[in-house]
Write an enzyme that holds these catalytic residues in place. Sequence first.
Site, PDB file in Angstrom:
ATOM      1  N   ASP A  13      10.039  -2.678 -47.970  1.00 23.47           N
ATOM      2  CA  ASP A  13       8.810  -2.318 -47.238  1.00 23.47           C
ATOM      3  C   ASP A  13       7.546  -2.428 -48.091  1.00 23.47           C
ATOM      4  O   ASP A  13       6.597  -1.657 -47.919  1.00 23.47           O
ATOM      5  CB  ASP A  13       8.923  -0.887 -46.660  1.00 23.47           C
ATOM      6  CG  ASP A  13      10.104  -0.753 -45.730  1.00 23.47           C
ATOM      7  OD1 ASP A  13      10.411  -1.729 -45.032  1.00 23.47           O
ATOM      8  OD2 ASP A  13      10.718   0.327 -45.712  1.00 23.47           O
ATOM      9  N   LYS A  16       6.076  -7.357 -47.621  1.00 22.86           N
ATOM     10  CA  LYS A  16       6.507  -8.753 -47.807  1.00 22.86           C
ATOM     11  C   LYS A  16       6.050  -9.616 -46.632  1.00 22.86           C
ATOM     12  O   LYS A  16       5.561 -10.726 -46.818  1.00 22.86           O
ATOM     13  CB  LYS A  16       8.044  -8.833 -47.933  1.00 22.86           C
ATOM     14  CG  LYS A  16       8.588  -8.130 -49.163  1.00 22.86           C
ATOM     15  CD  LYS A  16      10.106  -8.201 -49.222  1.00 22.86           C
ATOM     16  CE  LYS A  16      10.803  -7.394 -48.163  1.00 22.86           C
ATOM     17  NZ  LYS A  16      10.624  -5.938 -48.280  1.00 22.86           N
ATOM     18  N   GLY A  40      12.648  -5.129 -41.683  1.00 26.31           N
ATOM     19  CA  GLY A  40      11.575  -5.001 -40.688  1.00 26.31           C
ATOM     20  C   GLY A  40      10.295  -5.453 -41.352  1.00 26.31           C
ATOM     21  O   GLY A  40       9.773  -4.767 -42.223  1.00 26.31           O
ATOM     22  N   HIS A  41       9.831  -6.652 -41.012  1.00 26.31           N
ATOM     23  CA  HIS A  41       8.645  -7.232 -41.660  1.00 26.31           C
ATOM     24  C   HIS A  41       7.493  -7.256 -40.664  1.00 26.31           C
ATOM     25  O   HIS A  41       7.594  -7.871 -39.616  1.00 26.31           O
ATOM     26  CB  HIS A  41       8.947  -8.646 -42.170  1.00 26.31           C
ATOM     27  CG  HIS A  41      10.052  -8.670 -43.199  1.00 26.31           C
ATOM     28  ND1 HIS A  41      10.606  -9.813 -43.694  1.00 26.31           N
ATOM     29  CD2 HIS A  41      10.691  -7.655 -43.837  1.00 26.31           C
ATOM     30  CE1 HIS A  41      11.538  -9.499 -44.582  1.00 26.31           C
ATOM     31  NE2 HIS A  41      11.619  -8.192 -44.683  1.00 26.31           N
ATOM     32  N   GLN A 223      14.507  -6.641 -47.951  1.00 24.12           N
ATOM     33  CA  GLN A 223      14.826  -5.461 -48.774  1.00 24.12           C
ATOM     34  C   GLN A 223      14.052  -5.524 -50.102  1.00 24.12           C
ATOM     35  O   GLN A 223      12.968  -6.069 -50.122  1.00 24.12           O
ATOM     36  CB  GLN A 223      16.351  -5.347 -49.006  1.00 24.12           C
ATOM     37  CG  GLN A 223      17.136  -4.909 -47.785  1.00 24.12           C
ATOM     38  CD  GLN A 223      17.379  -5.990 -46.753  1.00 24.12           C
ATOM     39  OE1 GLN A 223      17.877  -7.036 -47.078  1.00 24.12           O
ATOM     40  NE2 GLN A 223      17.036  -5.720 -45.510  1.00 24.12           N
TER      41      GLN A 223
HETATM   42  P1  GDP Z   1       8.067  -5.427 -45.521  1.00 20.60           P
HETATM   43  O1  GDP Z   1       9.382  -4.943 -45.021  1.00 20.60           O
HETATM   44  O2  GDP Z   1       8.047  -5.582 -46.998  1.00 20.60           O
HETATM   45  O3  GDP Z   1       7.598  -6.681 -44.823  1.00 20.60           O
HETATM   46  O4  GDP Z   1       7.005  -4.279 -45.199  1.00 20.60           O
HETATM   47  P2  GDP Z   1       6.865  -3.452 -43.805  1.00 20.60           P
HETATM   48  O5  GDP Z   1       6.262  -4.343 -42.786  1.00 20.60           O
HETATM   49  O6  GDP Z   1       8.141  -2.793 -43.472  1.00 20.60           O
HETATM   50  O7  GDP Z   1       5.882  -2.293 -44.268  1.00 20.60           O
HETATM   51  C1  GDP Z   1       4.640  -2.558 -44.843  1.00 20.60           C
HETATM   52  C2  GDP Z   1       3.538  -1.945 -43.980  1.00 20.60           C
HETATM   53  O8  GDP Z   1       2.332  -1.957 -44.695  1.00 20.60           O
HETATM   54  C3  GDP Z   1       3.268  -2.716 -42.699  1.00 20.60           C
HETATM   55  O9  GDP Z   1       2.911  -1.825 -41.690  1.00 20.60           O
HETATM   56  C4  GDP Z   1       2.099  -3.619 -43.072  1.00 20.60           C
HETATM   57  O10 GDP Z   1       1.286  -3.972 -41.956  1.00 20.60           O
HETATM   58  C5  GDP Z   1       1.337  -2.707 -44.009  1.00 20.60           C
HETATM   59  N1  GDP Z   1       0.551  -3.398 -45.061  1.00 20.60           N
HETATM   60  C6  GDP Z   1       0.866  -4.504 -45.778  1.00 20.60           C
HETATM   61  N2  GDP Z   1      -0.086  -4.724 -46.725  1.00 20.60           N
HETATM   62  C7  GDP Z   1      -1.007  -3.756 -46.590  1.00 20.60           C
HETATM   63  C8  GDP Z   1      -2.208  -3.415 -47.316  1.00 20.60           C
HETATM   64  O11 GDP Z   1      -2.608  -4.075 -48.274  1.00 20.60           O
HETATM   65  N3  GDP Z   1      -2.880  -2.295 -46.877  1.00 20.60           N
HETATM   66  C9  GDP Z   1      -2.458  -1.540 -45.828  1.00 20.60           C
HETATM   67  N4  GDP Z   1      -3.170  -0.481 -45.484  1.00 20.60           N
HETATM   68  N5  GDP Z   1      -1.327  -1.819 -45.156  1.00 20.60           N
HETATM   69  C10 GDP Z   1      -0.601  -2.907 -45.534  1.00 20.60           C
HETATM   70  P1  IMO Z   2      12.689  -4.631 -45.594  1.00 21.93           P
HETATM   71  O1  IMO Z   2      13.101  -6.081 -45.608  1.00 21.93           O
HETATM   72  C1  IMO Z   2      13.555  -0.538 -46.813  1.00 21.93           C
HETATM   73  C2  IMO Z   2      17.779   0.619 -47.063  1.00 21.93           C
HETATM   74  C3  IMO Z   2      18.234   1.657 -46.048  1.00 21.93           C
HETATM   75  C4  IMO Z   2      19.286   2.376 -46.871  1.00 21.93           C
HETATM   76  C5  IMO Z   2      19.936   1.241 -47.677  1.00 21.93           C
HETATM   77  C6  IMO Z   2      21.217   0.695 -47.054  1.00 21.93           C
HETATM   78  O2  IMO Z   2      11.970  -4.223 -44.364  1.00 21.93           O
HETATM   79  O3  IMO Z   2      11.992  -4.257 -46.855  1.00 21.93           O
HETATM   80  P2  IMO Z   2      21.669  -0.870 -44.940  1.00 21.93           P
HETATM   81  O4  IMO Z   2      21.357  -0.672 -43.489  1.00 21.93           O
HETATM   82  O5  IMO Z   2      21.049  -2.090 -45.537  1.00 21.93           O
HETATM   83  O6  IMO Z   2      23.140  -0.803 -45.231  1.00 21.93           O
HETATM   84  O7  IMO Z   2      21.021   0.427 -45.676  1.00 21.93           O
HETATM   85  O8  IMO Z   2      18.972   0.203 -47.712  1.00 21.93           O
HETATM   86  N1  IMO Z   2      17.132  -0.578 -46.480  1.00 21.93           N
HETATM   87  C7  IMO Z   2      15.812  -0.799 -46.498  1.00 21.93           C
HETATM   88  N2  IMO Z   2      14.790  -0.018 -46.922  1.00 21.93           N
HETATM   89  N3  IMO Z   2      13.303  -1.766 -46.321  1.00 21.93           N
HETATM   90  C8  IMO Z   2      14.311  -2.581 -45.912  1.00 21.93           C
HETATM   91  O9  IMO Z   2      14.091  -3.856 -45.530  1.00 21.93           O
HETATM   92  C9  IMO Z   2      15.634  -2.082 -45.952  1.00 21.93           C
HETATM   93  N4  IMO Z   2      16.841  -2.586 -45.620  1.00 21.93           N
HETATM   94  C10 IMO Z   2      17.742  -1.663 -45.961  1.00 21.93           C
HETATM   95  O10 IMO Z   2      17.182   2.509 -45.666  1.00 21.93           O
HETATM   96  O11 IMO Z   2      18.673   3.244 -47.788  1.00 21.93           O
HETATM   97 MG    MG Z   3      10.153  -3.373 -43.888  1.00 17.11          MG
END
Ligand code: GDP
Ligand code: IMO
Ligand code: MG
Length: 423
Positions: A13, A16, A40-41, A223
């Site tokens: 999270d 990415k 979840g991206h 991840q």
């Molecule tokens: P990922 O799994 O690495 O793709 O990240 P997620 O989408 O799960 O979580 C990142 C969150 O941070 C999302 O809601 C993005 O829209 C938000 N985000 C990404 N970059 C920035 C930033 O520079 N500033 C802020 N405020 N939010 C950001």
């Molecule tokens: P993105 O791509 C954050 C974590 C789960 C748990 C552990 C194992 O959005 O960054 P699993 O369901 O993979 O067997 O769970 O890994 N986890 C993540 N945490 N971002 C993710 O993906 C994750 N994918 C798995 O919360 O701790």
């Molecule tokens: Mg994510």
Amino acid sequence: MNTIALIGAQWGDEGKGKVIDILAAGADYVVRATGGSNAGHTVVSGGKTYKLHLIPSGILNPDTVNIIGNGVVVDPKVVLEEMSELEKQGVSLKNLHIDLRAHIVMPYHKELDELAELAKGASAIGTTKRGIGPCYADKCDRIGIRMIDFITPEIFKEKLKSNLEFKNKIITKVYGGAALDFDVILSEYTEYAKQLEKYACDTGVMLYDAIKANKRVVFEGAQGTLLDLDSGTYPFVTSSHPISGGFCAGAGIGPTAIKECIGIAKSYTTRVGAGPFPTELDDDVGKHLLVVGKEYGTTTGRARRCGWLDTVILRLAVRLNGLTSLAINKLDTLTGIKKLKIATHYMRDGKRVDDFPADISLLEDCTPVYEEFDGWNEDISKCKTFDELPQAAQNYIEAIEKLAGCRVSMIGVGPDHVQNIER
Ligand code: GDP
Ligand code: IMO
Ligand code: MG
């Protein structure tokens, strides 16, 4: 060579999706190689928000070819839902391909993920319950159903029958759960297979030809480094290899095919699920990061645990992934915090620890040592260059470079893909 790998440098999270979307703008190919719908991206582009779980973020660019590689575990139900959601948002799927060797997440994987977590009680991992671990376990056990099996009706039926007989014994006799029905799954999943068949191909060959032709290829990490099955905080990890090495096995390429590796991190640290987290905060700053950073999971909606930036972790990410630079997101979330802290190393039993320990029980006894920095109050969300950032924010980024031992090439100052500073 024109290839770049983007990797989560913390516990996932890190933003990415946003960085991948920025770099996918000029990409010919975007490739997912590991994980599954546990990812979840979020991509915020043109005023619209897209939440992607299995489909590469390059799908938002109509000219980019998107590959779900052999190392991904594909939940047909989730991918079809995601495809229909994207089509509703006007996104074309004509350039989507799923590798024939990718393994399929079946209903019994999700059931077993849930039951195993329940049975673990207080020592549960806190998985996303998307069936990821059980599906990769079947792959290792050599009983998995691959895309090629899935779209070949007689083989799918045969494999489903033998697997389900065995899984139902575990579900009912080990966990006391209710058996799943073969006919129901067969008819539902045969329908999914028919819908997915046209996307299935040997993506390794496609990719090899693309790399040889000097096409721009972006490998989309899922991840994060500390969730890596080998090098993460085992057993509180996922069941695949989110590090740069994972792209080789998961996309069917050699290590020399990756030219650049960018590690993506937040300006602080978060984690979802259980497991050690040395710089975790249970105070007002932790609350600030949760609320201002909107730290709720994209896949499960769970509140993320929040804490200070930890450069012991970033040094591990630099080493494991061979990072050529770092992208630091969410610098804007720190605005308004008076004094900022970055963990430089840990102390354990009076001894300095500079490298992330292999044993998480040792990690639990480690106390982070912090360097303190002045914060800033200015709104940085519209800054376009490094020089426009307040001096305190520039100092914070320069400290990360020094402590992590890696150049910072991108800085996120907001969720929209235009809110990004390139250096
Ligand atoms: P990922 O799994 O690495 O793709 O990240 P997620 O989408 O799960 O979580 C990142 C969150 O941070 C999302 O809601 C993005 O829209 C938000 N985000 C990404 N970059 C920035 C930033 O520079 N500033 C802020 N405020 N939010 C950001
Ligand atoms: P993105 O791509 C954050 C974590 C789960 C748990 C552990 C194992 O959005 O960054 P699993 O369901 O993979 O067997 O769970 O890994 N986890 C993540 N945490 N971002 C993710 O993906 C994750 N994918 C798995 O919360 O701790
Ligand atoms: Mg994510």
